[in-house]
Design a protein around this motif. Structure first.
Motif, mmCIF file in Angstrom:
data_model
loop_
_atom_site.group_PDB
_atom_site.id
_atom_site.type_symbol
_atom_site.label_atom_id
_atom_site.label_comp_id
_atom_site.label_asym_id
_atom_site.label_seq_id
_atom_site.Cartn_x
_atom_site.Cartn_y
_atom_site.Cartn_z
ATOM 1 N N ARG A 1 -0.219 0.863 -5.012
ATOM 2 C CA ARG A 1 0.791 1.170 -3.994
ATOM 3 C C ARG A 1 2.031 0.304 -4.220
ATOM 4 O O ARG A 1 3.168 0.788 -4.130
ATOM 5 C CB ARG A 1 0.223 0.935 -2.599
ATOM 6 N N ARG A 2 1.798 -0.959 -4.490
ATOM 7 C CA ARG A 2 2.940 -1.863 -4.719
ATOM 8 C C ARG A 2 3.738 -1.434 -5.950
ATOM 9 O O ARG A 2 4.983 -1.375 -5.924
ATOM 10 C CB ARG A 2 2.436 -3.291 -4.896
ATOM 11 N N LEU A 3 3.032 -1.094 -7.039
ATOM 12 C CA LEU A 3 3.720 -0.737 -8.277
ATOM 13 C C LEU A 3 4.439 0.602 -8.188
ATOM 14 O O LEU A 3 5.338 0.876 -8.987
ATOM 15 C CB LEU A 3 2.722 -0.712 -9.434
ATOM 16 N N ALA B 1 -4.887 1.171 -16.714
ATOM 17 C CA ALA B 1 -4.938 0.389 -17.955
ATOM 18 C C ALA B 1 -3.863 0.811 -18.942
ATOM 19 O O ALA B 1 -3.427 -0.003 -19.770
ATOM 20 C CB ALA B 1 -6.323 0.531 -18.589
ATOM 21 N N ILE B 2 -3.415 2.076 -18.887
ATOM 22 C CA ILE B 2 -2.373 2.525 -19.811
ATOM 23 C C ILE B 2 -1.020 2.634 -19.115
ATOM 24 O O ILE B 2 -0.075 3.208 -19.660
ATOM 25 C CB ILE B 2 -2.750 3.876 -20.459
ATOM 26 N N GLY B 3 -0.926 2.095 -17.903
ATOM 27 C CA GLY B 3 0.364 2.003 -17.229
ATOM 28 C C GLY B 3 0.827 3.256 -16.529
ATOM 29 O O GLY B 3 1.991 3.336 -16.116
ATOM 30 N N GLU B 4 -0.042 4.255 -16.357
ATOM 31 C CA GLU B 4 0.344 5.471 -15.631
ATOM 32 C C GLU B 4 0.058 5.240 -14.147
ATOM 33 O O GLU B 4 -0.950 5.704 -13.590
ATOM 34 C CB GLU B 4 -0.411 6.684 -16.176
ATOM 35 N N ASN B 5 0.958 4.512 -13.498
ATOM 36 C CA ASN B 5 0.709 4.032 -12.141
ATOM 37 C C ASN B 5 0.620 5.150 -11.115
ATOM 38 O O ASN B 5 -0.142 5.058 -10.143
ATOM 39 C CB ASN B 5 1.794 3.036 -11.738
ATOM 40 N N GLY B 6 1.404 6.216 -11.304
ATOM 41 C CA GLY B 6 1.340 7.327 -10.357
ATOM 42 C C GLY B 6 -0.006 8.017 -10.383
ATOM 43 O O GLY B 6 -0.607 8.292 -9.331
ATOM 44 N N ASN B 7 -0.505 8.321 -11.591
ATOM 45 C CA ASN B 7 -1.821 8.939 -11.713
ATOM 46 C C ASN B 7 -2.922 7.994 -11.218
ATOM 47 O O ASN B 7 -3.896 8.428 -10.598
ATOM 48 C CB ASN B 7 -2.091 9.331 -13.167
ATOM 49 N N ALA B 8 -2.749 6.702 -11.516
ATOM 50 C CA ALA B 8 -3.737 5.720 -11.060
ATOM 51 C C ALA B 8 -3.807 5.718 -9.539
ATOM 52 O O ALA B 8 -4.898 5.755 -8.951
ATOM 53 C CB ALA B 8 -3.372 4.336 -11.584
ATOM 54 N N ASN C 1 -13.011 5.111 -11.272
ATOM 55 C CA ASN C 1 -12.993 4.876 -12.707
ATOM 56 C C ASN C 1 -11.817 5.579 -13.375
ATOM 57 O O ASN C 1 -11.184 5.030 -14.284
ATOM 58 C CB ASN C 1 -14.306 5.342 -13.335
ATOM 59 N N LEU C 2 -11.514 6.780 -12.910
ATOM 60 C CA LEU C 2 -10.376 7.507 -13.472
ATOM 61 C C LEU C 2 -9.078 6.757 -13.186
ATOM 62 O O LEU C 2 -8.219 6.588 -14.065
ATOM 63 C CB LEU C 2 -10.338 8.918 -12.881
ATOM 64 N N GLY C 3 -8.922 6.270 -11.953
ATOM 65 C CA GLY C 3 -7.734 5.488 -11.620
ATOM 66 C C GLY C 3 -7.640 4.219 -12.442
ATOM 67 O O GLY C 3 -6.544 3.818 -12.866
ATOM 68 N N ILE D 1 -16.335 -1.377 -4.431
ATOM 69 C CA ILE D 1 -15.365 -1.269 -3.341
ATOM 70 C C ILE D 1 -14.315 -2.380 -3.385
ATOM 71 O O ILE D 1 -13.115 -2.117 -3.212
ATOM 72 C CB ILE D 1 -16.079 -1.229 -1.980
ATOM 73 N N PRO D 2 -14.674 -3.663 -3.602
ATOM 74 C CA PRO D 2 -13.620 -4.684 -3.694
ATOM 75 C C PRO D 2 -12.583 -4.356 -4.765
ATOM 76 O O PRO D 2 -11.374 -4.492 -4.535
ATOM 77 C CB PRO D 2 -14.389 -5.960 -4.013
ATOM 78 N N SER D 3 -13.042 -3.922 -5.930
ATOM 79 C CA SER D 3 -12.097 -3.570 -6.996
ATOM 80 C C SER D 3 -11.251 -2.375 -6.607
ATOM 81 O O SER D 3 -10.048 -2.329 -6.900
ATOM 82 C CB SER D 3 -12.856 -3.273 -8.293
ATOM 83 N N LEU D 4 -11.852 -1.393 -5.937
ATOM 84 C CA LEU D 4 -11.094 -0.217 -5.509
ATOM 85 C C LEU D 4 -9.980 -0.619 -4.556
ATOM 86 O O LEU D 4 -8.822 -0.195 -4.726
ATOM 87 C CB LEU D 4 -12.036 0.794 -4.848
ATOM 88 N N VAL D 5 -10.292 -1.434 -3.568
ATOM 89 C CA VAL D 5 -9.274 -1.833 -2.594
ATOM 90 C C VAL D 5 -8.163 -2.615 -3.284
ATOM 91 O O VAL D 5 -6.970 -2.345 -3.075
ATOM 92 C CB VAL D 5 -9.906 -2.668 -1.464
ATOM 93 N N ALA D 6 -8.535 -3.569 -4.132
ATOM 94 C CA ALA D 6 -7.529 -4.389 -4.807
ATOM 95 C C ALA D 6 -6.634 -3.546 -5.712
ATOM 96 O O ALA D 6 -5.411 -3.735 -5.756
ATOM 97 C CB ALA D 6 -8.212 -5.498 -5.607
ATOM 98 N N ARG D 7 -7.227 -2.621 -6.428
ATOM 99 C CA ARG D 7 -6.431 -1.805 -7.362
ATOM 100 C C ARG D 7 -5.565 -0.790 -6.625
ATOM 101 O O ARG D 7 -4.463 -0.468 -7.081
ATOM 102 C CB ARG D 7 -7.363 -1.125 -8.365
ATOM 103 N N LEU D 8 -6.056 -0.284 -5.493
ATOM 104 C CA LEU D 8 -5.215 0.625 -4.720
ATOM 105 C C LEU D 8 -4.047 -0.130 -4.096
ATOM 106 O O LEU D 8 -2.915 0.375 -4.072
ATOM 107 C CB LEU D 8 -6.048 1.316 -3.639
ATOM 108 N N VAL D 9 -4.290 -1.330 -3.583
ATOM 109 C CA VAL D 9 -3.193 -2.153 -3.067
ATOM 110 C C VAL D 9 -2.151 -2.369 -4.154
ATOM 111 O O VAL D 9 -0.939 -2.201 -3.934
ATOM 112 C CB VAL D 9 -3.726 -3.504 -2.549
#
Length: 540
Positions: free
Chosen positions: A428-430, A387-394, A380-382, A417-425
């Motif tokens: 990493r890309r961003l 959402a505010i574009g702080e990709n490193g912290n996310a 949730n923190l990530g 878990i699906p959302s976690l995997v997708a958002r971490l992928v």
């Protein structure tokens, strides 16, 4: 002084093992007594689990058993299952189990009545359709088992009980539904939400945590019972206050920026009769575009619960309740097709309320309070940092969440878990780690087959790395897969219109204007609701 010795407490008896032991001894009286003893269980979920275990042990039986003992065992199983069903016939699993026992005894009309009752209540119940098919096939053969006289003598009475139970197994009528909401300064969003849902519920409970606008007045105008409560910094506290005030048989919770789809109000009322369930998932569409341009994420949201005092929330923010539901009883929860639309993730709405900054503050406070470190909190923190574009912290938060959860044997039970995997992928890309994104997406697809969003992220990573042919192949694979199911909290369009626009952009950057126009025209023809393609098509 003499020493006092405390007697050791007896270990809890596993009902399945106790039942199997009684059956191995061919002690059917002990088996029936064991089942009757479950009535002393005060906890409804523990009582149901114990009864299910005892019946399942009876259906399985010992490895080696004389034919006479087998028939007597199935008669005992049918008897105890019918005992439970006569007290509460709306139990599809027990109806199906009782049907199996009657089928094995050759009482085919009674078995059919039970199977059809189970199917009527729960058409998706595992094996019940196959059991009906097997019954039809057995009847055609004309074969019936040879039963000992003791079983033949009791079988007619069992059959009459079974047919009576089957007829009584109908959805409950007259069930009531309470809507529970927590609000603060929601005068813009609240009227639409309440107007859509008021005819589908029997009462509206609104907990207001300090509104300074017309929120309370609006809620009262819709007949809501308004409870004004000081904000404690905990969404769970406020949510639980709304549940405490609810008087319906069922409780549904919505936020002011969530709207029940009007056409689904009647379907929502219909599910309330399924009293063998404890909770229902609704299909929620989260609109995510900056200006509502048609981009959205769909997921299954657990929103309707039996009104039980043990069902209460925990957590300052992104409060959770699912862990309070009975574990190991998936038949108690149903995924419905009742739809809710959520507008709180639109960019203009989030910016107006500065939700993410508030949420980050609450999540960090919860993290620093020293409780158990959970993957859900870091997820949730990530999400708020993203959402505010702080990709490193996310990314840092998502990586920590994945580190906590990865490799857990029960990982599939966690809905985020699906959302976690997708958002971490994506994070990493961003942050420039395109190879890491692709590797994680491959790992995610092994865990979550059919999750188109991960293939889409792989395509974007390949494109950013300059591997254009690979990107095209991956975007085309997205189209072949189609949009992922809502159980994955999938982004709408990644298997359809977003993939078409992405392919158009690849063509355009390669100097193929005609190819770009072709993909955009296809997008507009097949998905006219996605207005995000209009500008690109006009430019092309």
């Amino acid at each position: 002084m003499a020493l006092r010795v405390t007697r050791p407490t007896a270990a809890p008896v596993d009902p399945r093992e106790a039942a199997a032991s009684a059956l191995l001894r061919e002690d059917l009286a002990a088996y029936r007594t064991l089942f009757a003893g479950t009535a002393e269980q005060e906890d409804v979920h523990a009582r149901y689990a114990a009864r299910r275990s005892i019946i399942e042990a009876g259906l399985q039986g010992p490895e080696h058993e004389a034919p006479k003992a087998t028939a007597q065992r199935f008669a005992a199983v049918a008897g105890v299952a019918l005992d439970a069903l006569e007290a509460e016939p709306r139990e599809p699993v027990f109806l199906n189990y009782a049907g199996v026992a009657m089928y094995e005894l050759g009482s085919y009309a009674a078995a059919e009545a039970l199977f059809r009752a189970a199917f009527r209540l729960s058409p998706t119940l595992p094996h019940v359709r196959e059991n009906l098919d097997a019954l039809v096939a057995r009847r055609r053969t004309g074969l019936r088992p040879n039963l000992p006289a003791s079983v033949s003598a009791v079988l007619p009475a069992l059959a009459r009980r079974a047919e009576k139970v089957g007829a009584a197994a109908q959805p409950a009528k007259g069930q009531t539904l309470s809507l529970a909401m927590i609000v603060r300064d929601e005068e813009e969003m609240l009227p639409r939400s309440l107007a859509a849902v008021r005819d589908a519920v029997d009462e509206i409970i609104v907990v207001d945590t300090g509104s300074t606008d017309r929120t309370v007045e609006i809620a009262t105008s819709f007949g809501a019972k308004v409870i004004e409560r000081e904000w404690t910094g905990s969404f769970a506290d406020a949510r639980n206050a709304s549940f405490e005030a609810a008087t319906g048989d069922w409780v549904m919770f919505l936020d002011a920026d969530e709207v029940l789809v009007a056409d689904d109000a009647q379907r929502l009322r219909e599910v309330l009769g399924r009293t063998w369930r404890e909770a229902f998932y609704l299909v929620e569409t989260n609109f995510t575009g900056e200006l509502g341009d048609g981009t959205a994420v769909t997921h299954n949201a657990l929103r309707v619960f039996r009104n039980r005092p043990e069902y209460r929330f925990e957590g300052r923010i992104h409060e959770q309740i699912a862990h309070k539901l009975p574990t190991g009883q998936p038949e108690r929860i149903e995924i419905t097709d009742v739809r809710v639309e959520h507008y709180g993730y639109l960019g203009v709405v989030r910016d107006a309320k500065d939700k993410s900054r508030r949420n980050i503050e609450l999540l960090e406070r919860q993290r620093d309070e020293g409780g158990e470190e959970t993957g859900f909190l870091h997820f949730n923190l990530g999400s708020e940092y993203a959402a505010i574009g702080e990709n490193g912290n996310a990314r840092a938060s998502f990586e920590r969440a994945w580190q906590i959860m990865r490799g857990r044997p029960d990982i599939a039970a966690y809905g985020y878990i699906p959302s976690l995997v997708a958002r971490l992928v994506r994070s990493r890309r961003l942050t420039g780690d395109v190879d890491g994104a692709i590797v994680l997406a491959d790992e995610g697809l092994r865990l979550l087959p059919g999750f188109t969003d991960l293939v889409y992220e792989q395509a974007e990573a390949a494109r950013e790395a300059g591997r254009i042919d690979a990107a095209v192949t991956l975007f085309e694979r997205c189209l072949q897969m189609g949009d992922a199911p809502s159980k994955y909290s999938a982004t709408a369009g990644r298997g359809s219109y977003l993939a078409l626009v992405a392919l158009a952009n690849v063509r355009r950057h390669a100097g193929d204007a005609a190819g770009a126009r072709e993909f955009l025209a296809r997008c507009l023809d097949e998905h006219p609701q996605y207005v995000g393609a209009v500008g690109s098509y006009a430019l092309a």
